[in-house]
Design an enzyme around this catalytic site. Structure first.
Site, mmCIF file in Angstrom:
data_model
loop_
_atom_site.group_PDB
_atom_site.id
_atom_site.type_symbol
_atom_site.label_atom_id
_atom_site.label_comp_id
_atom_site.label_asym_id
_atom_site.label_seq_id
_atom_site.Cartn_x
_atom_site.Cartn_y
_atom_site.Cartn_z
ATOM 1 N N ASP A 105 2.630 7.709 -3.150
ATOM 2 C CA ASP A 105 3.890 7.326 -2.261
ATOM 3 C C ASP A 105 4.954 7.386 -3.205
ATOM 4 O OD1 ASP A 105 2.279 5.377 -3.039
ATOM 5 O OD2 ASP A 105 3.987 3.696 -2.338
ATOM 6 N N HIS A 121 1.123 6.621 -7.840
ATOM 7 C CA HIS A 121 0.530 6.610 -7.203
ATOM 8 C C HIS A 121 1.245 7.535 -6.327
ATOM 9 C CE1 HIS A 121 -1.445 2.586 -7.492
ATOM 10 N NE2 HIS A 121 -2.236 3.586 -7.079
#
Length: 305
Positions: free
Chosen positions: A67, A65
């Site tokens: 982040d 993901h």
């Protein structure tokens, strides 16, 4: 500078804020620096924290993901620009090979370093050539495949010179005693236990985006330092479960049940401008040291047991 410390580069979850950069954590362990989950902006945070590209020895990504991985492109280009003189082992879920390749090939640059890929297909021990610790991975419970990491230093013995002197032991006999565990000396058997002290190896666990799961507990078992996500508070437990995350209370419960020593909470949702509630909920579950991580914190390892 501490020989073993966690340098926090970012503590935000999906959306960074003016106070919280995207994820990023550098674990300094003697001559090793392991970079975990380099989110967007990690390269600049490394500069602010005084960590150079040449310090890095390993990179570990829990899942793909943004982040937790968008900063990889900048970090990879920086280690090539700086011509890091040693290979860098990079761990990541094998199912994310194409994301890893895309991030490493995001733009044109001159390749100068060896980036050794260590894709993870199953939980268990991971190759860690030259490391002073063992690295293991465990599967986490998130909407995309995710693995957490544990670093474990083997137990070892330190020789007590005064014990050797008392027995008159010296030279090659000491080496033999260390290799064999016991020797015959001056009409008696001398064991290694008599002339040494057992030093327990230290351990570190890194548990990011996950629901409550066996893998998180396995990684945390008895560790000296547990770094774990605490995206939500208990009032938002339903959101946590839906999106594959933990509340601060759940993270602290994992630490308590596992017998962890120092608990570092991080990966906070942008919905919480302050973190007092996270700390209060964690304290209800865990009686040890709790650190609410902030960007650019330097958190030393606890002393040896």
């Amino acid at each position: 500078m501490s020989q073993r410390e966690l340098v926090v580069l970012g503590t935000a979850s999906q959306v960074p804020t003016t106070q919280r950069n995207h994820n990023g954590y550098a674990l300094r362990w003697g001559g090793e620096v392991v970079l975990f989950d380099p989110g967007e902006g990690t390269q600049r945070q490394m500069i602010r924290a005084g960590i150079s590209a040449t310090d890095l020895t390993r990179i570990a990504i829990t899942h793909f993901h943004g982040d937790h991985s968008l900063g990889l492109a900048g970090v990879v280009q920086r280690i090539n620009l700086d011509q890091v003189p040693h290979p860098i082992d990079t761990y990541f879920p094998a199912s994310g090979r194409r994301f890893f390749a895309n991030l490493c090939d995001a733009t044109a640059y001159h390749r100068t370093i060896e980036l050794r890929q260590r894709p993870i297909t199953e939980p268990g021990a991971l190759p860690a050539p030259g490391a002073p610790f063992e690295i293991t991975a465990a599967r986490l419970d998130h909407p995309v495949e995710a693995f957490g990491y544990r670093l474990t230093e083997p137990d070892y013995r330190t020789i007590r010179p005064e014990a050797l002197a008392e027995l008159g032991l010296h030279g090659p006999m000491v080496g033999r005693l260390q290799r064999e565990g016991e020797i015959a000396w001056q009409g008696r058997t001398v064991t290694l236990d008599e002339v040494s002290t057992l030093r327990r190896g230290q351990s570190f666990a890194f548990v990011m985006d996950t629901r409550l799961c066996p893998g998180a507990r396995e990684l945390a078992a008895g560790v000296d330092m547990l770094v774990i996500e605490a995206t939500f508070v208990e009032a938002d437990a339903r959101l946590a479960a839906e999106h594959g995350h933990l509340t601060a209370g759940q993270a602290a419960r994992i630490a308590a049940d596992a017998g962890a020593r120092t608990l570092v909470l991080t990966h906070f949702s942008q919905r919480y401008p302050g973190l007092d509630q996270h700390l209060a909920e964690a304290r209800r579950e865990f009686g040890g040291e709790i650190v609410i991580a902030a960007d650019l914190d330097r958190i030393p390892f606890p002393s040896r047991r």
